[in-house]
Design an enzyme around this catalytic site. Structure first.
Site, PDB file in Angstrom:
ATOM      1  N   ASP A  11      -9.367  47.871   8.532  1.00  0.00           N
ATOM      2  CA  ASP A  11      -9.906  46.540   8.831  1.00  0.00           C
ATOM      3  C   ASP A  11      -9.280  45.459   7.949  1.00  0.00           C
ATOM      4  O   ASP A  11      -8.891  45.728   6.810  1.00  0.00           O
ATOM      5  CB  ASP A  11     -11.437  46.569   8.630  1.00  0.00           C
ATOM      6  CG  ASP A  11     -12.126  45.401   9.315  1.00  0.00           C
ATOM      7  OD1 ASP A  11     -11.499  44.751  10.183  1.00  0.00           O
ATOM      8  OD2 ASP A  11     -13.299  45.143   8.983  1.00  0.00           O
ATOM      9  N   GLY A  14      -6.432  40.587  10.496  1.00  0.00           N
ATOM     10  CA  GLY A  14      -6.503  39.169  10.873  1.00  0.00           C
ATOM     11  C   GLY A  14      -6.693  38.282   9.648  1.00  0.00           C
ATOM     12  O   GLY A  14      -5.991  37.280   9.467  1.00  0.00           O
ATOM     13  N   ASN A  59     -13.830  45.834  20.581  1.00  0.00           N
ATOM     14  CA  ASN A  59     -12.615  45.015  20.417  1.00  0.00           C
ATOM     15  C   ASN A  59     -12.066  44.467  21.735  1.00  0.00           C
ATOM     16  O   ASN A  59     -11.213  43.570  21.734  1.00  0.00           O
ATOM     17  CB  ASN A  59     -11.507  45.796  19.685  1.00  0.00           C
ATOM     18  CG  ASN A  59     -11.798  46.021  18.213  1.00  0.00           C
ATOM     19  OD1 ASN A  59     -11.424  47.049  17.647  1.00  0.00           O
ATOM     20  ND2 ASN A  59     -12.461  45.076  17.556  1.00  0.00           N
ATOM     21  N   TRP A  60     -12.577  44.959  22.879  1.00  0.00           N
ATOM     22  CA  TRP A  60     -12.156  44.384  24.173  1.00  0.00           C
ATOM     23  C   TRP A  60     -12.557  42.918  24.286  1.00  0.00           C
ATOM     24  O   TRP A  60     -12.049  42.196  25.143  1.00  0.00           O
ATOM     25  CB  TRP A  60     -12.755  45.174  25.342  1.00  0.00           C
ATOM     26  CG  TRP A  60     -12.133  46.516  25.544  1.00  0.00           C
ATOM     27  CD1 TRP A  60     -12.712  47.734  25.329  1.00  0.00           C
ATOM     28  CD2 TRP A  60     -10.799  46.796  26.015  1.00  0.00           C
ATOM     29  NE1 TRP A  60     -11.828  48.747  25.617  1.00  0.00           N
ATOM     30  CE2 TRP A  60     -10.646  48.201  26.048  1.00  0.00           C
ATOM     31  CE3 TRP A  60      -9.714  45.995  26.401  1.00  0.00           C
ATOM     32  CZ2 TRP A  60      -9.467  48.825  26.449  1.00  0.00           C
ATOM     33  CZ3 TRP A  60      -8.536  46.619  26.800  1.00  0.00           C
ATOM     34  CH2 TRP A  60      -8.422  48.014  26.828  1.00  0.00           C
ATOM     35  N   LEU A 189     -20.193  50.874   9.576  1.00  0.00           N
ATOM     36  CA  LEU A 189     -19.443  51.890  10.327  1.00  0.00           C
ATOM     37  C   LEU A 189     -18.887  51.380  11.652  1.00  0.00           C
ATOM     38  O   LEU A 189     -18.002  52.005  12.229  1.00  0.00           O
ATOM     39  CB  LEU A 189     -20.327  53.113  10.580  1.00  0.00           C
ATOM     40  CG  LEU A 189     -20.382  54.126   9.438  1.00  0.00           C
ATOM     41  CD1 LEU A 189     -21.356  55.257   9.762  1.00  0.00           C
ATOM     42  CD2 LEU A 189     -19.000  54.722   9.161  1.00  0.00           C
TER      43      LEU A 189
HETATM   44  C1  IPE Z   1      -8.433  45.514  12.097  1.00  0.00           C
HETATM   45  O1  IPE Z   1      -8.250  44.221  11.650  1.00  0.00           O
HETATM   46  C2  IPE Z   1      -7.620  45.860  13.320  1.00  0.00           C
HETATM   47  C3  IPE Z   1      -8.395  45.904  14.569  1.00  0.00           C
HETATM   48  C4  IPE Z   1      -9.671  45.745  14.716  1.00  0.00           C
HETATM   49  C5  IPE Z   1      -7.625  46.169  15.758  1.00  0.00           C
HETATM   50  P1  IPE Z   1      -9.036  43.012  12.287  1.00  0.00           P
HETATM   51  O2  IPE Z   1      -8.230  42.502  13.439  1.00  0.00           O
HETATM   52  O3  IPE Z   1     -10.439  43.371  12.577  1.00  0.00           O
HETATM   53  O4  IPE Z   1      -8.969  41.959  11.115  1.00  0.00           O
HETATM   54  P2  IPE Z   1     -10.158  41.035  10.608  1.00  0.00           P
HETATM   55  O5  IPE Z   1     -11.301  41.939  10.297  1.00  0.00           O
HETATM   56  O6  IPE Z   1     -10.458  40.080  11.696  1.00  0.00           O
HETATM   57  O7  IPE Z   1      -9.600  40.396   9.392  1.00  0.00           O
HETATM   58  C1  IPE Z   2     -13.684  47.968  13.476  1.00  0.00           C
HETATM   59  O1  IPE Z   2     -13.242  46.734  13.008  1.00  0.00           O
HETATM   60  C2  IPE Z   2     -12.657  48.580  14.355  1.00  0.00           C
HETATM   61  C3  IPE Z   2     -11.330  48.719  13.806  1.00  0.00           C
HETATM   62  C4  IPE Z   2     -10.936  48.565  12.582  1.00  0.00           C
HETATM   63  C5  IPE Z   2     -10.377  49.111  14.769  1.00  0.00           C
HETATM   64  P1  IPE Z   2     -13.817  45.358  13.566  1.00  0.00           P
HETATM   65  O2  IPE Z   2     -13.211  44.307  12.728  1.00  0.00           O
HETATM   66  O3  IPE Z   2     -13.621  45.273  15.018  1.00  0.00           O
HETATM   67  O4  IPE Z   2     -15.375  45.528  13.286  1.00  0.00           O
HETATM   68  P2  IPE Z   2     -16.510  44.456  13.018  1.00  0.00           P
HETATM   69  O5  IPE Z   2     -16.512  43.534  14.189  1.00  0.00           O
HETATM   70  O6  IPE Z   2     -16.141  43.746  11.764  1.00  0.00           O
HETATM   71  O7  IPE Z   2     -17.747  45.272  12.885  1.00  0.00           O
HETATM   72 MG    MG Z   3     -12.180  43.314  11.492  1.00  0.00          MG
END
Ligand code: IPE
Ligand code: IPE
Ligand code: MG
Length: 234
Positions: A11, A14, A59-60, A189
């Protein structure tokens, strides 16, 4: 002691990018380099199972252009790493609703899984369009059907029997997570491996995934080796 099954919630891609003035997708590109390094290191030190959360069912909800970068990055990753994986005895497995992924990504993954199906030094699992509740519900449905068909009775449903119906069943005796790592400072989680992580040890490094180096990975392993795992006993 080394963990047998490590699960990672990768995580913070972004936020890593945004903090540096880049668009979010750049964080995913840099993150995929870390995947490569961590997979290699895990294999090198002899971890039998590594499961990486790359995309959740939730994530969709992300914008179309970010989704497309994620799928292209995964495709490129598989294409570039398959040779290395073969050479190092790494089998590939996917958990999640694979049928929801773009068709060309599915094809790429299926070909790679087929190519690597006889490798047995480490099993690398990508969780893609994965949700733990969906996985558990799916197992419940499969077992219910077996009960109705009379091939099993409800009293015969043990932990081990149930686990045979989870998407992680190819991990066999390593399906229980020993060490769960989530980068970025979030401590949740997010619907990941709820059954399998029942007795996992947790590590929450306060860095974003693109900064999670091999050195950081060793810190997580060091933390793990200092834990006293009691599993309910004294
Ligand atoms: C994890 O990084 C990658 C995916 C969920 C695909 P994020 O894209 O969630 O990055 P943040 O949490 O927004 O910084
Ligand atoms: C969880 O991360 C899924 C992945 C790292 C692929 P997210 O960034 O999507 O989760 P939330 O939204 O912070 O719980
Ligand atoms: Mg994230």
């Amino acid at each position: 002691m080394l963990p047998k099954h490590i699960a990672i919630i990768m995580d913070g891609n972004g936020r890593w990018a945004q903090a540096r003035g880049y668009p979010r997708f750049y964080g995913h590109l840099r993150g995929s380099n870390r995947v490569k390094e961590i997979v290699r290191e895990a294999r090198k030190i002899g971890i039998p199972a590594l499961t990486l959360y790359a995309f959740s069912t939730e994530n969709w909800k992300r914008p179309e252009d970010e989704l497309s970068v994620l799928w292209r990055t995964l495709q490129k990753y598989i294409r570039r790493q398959i040779g290395d994986m073969k050479k190092n005895g790494i089998r590939l497995h996917v958990i999640g609703e694979m049928e929801r992924l773009p068709a060309d990504v599915q094809t790429e993954l299926k070909n790679a899984m087929n190519e690597l199906k006889n490798e047995n030094k480490m099993i690398l699992t990508f969780a893609l369009s994965y949700g733990s509740r969906a996985e558990i519900l799916n197992a419940v449905k499969l077992i219910s059907k077996e009960c109705m068909a009379g091939t099993i009775s409800p009293d015969q449903i043990t932990d081990k029997e149930f686990e045979k119906h989870l998407w992680t069943s190819p991990l066999g005796e390593n399906s229980d997570v020993d060490l769960m790592i989530r980068t970025s400072g979030e401590k949740r989680l997010s619907n990941y491996l709820l059954w399998q992580a029942s007795y996992a040890e947790f590590d929450f490094p306060e860095i974003f995934w693109p900064d999670y180096s091999v050195e950081e990975f060793h810190k997580s392993l060091e933390n793990f080796s200092n834990r006293k795992r009691r599993f309910g006993a004294v």
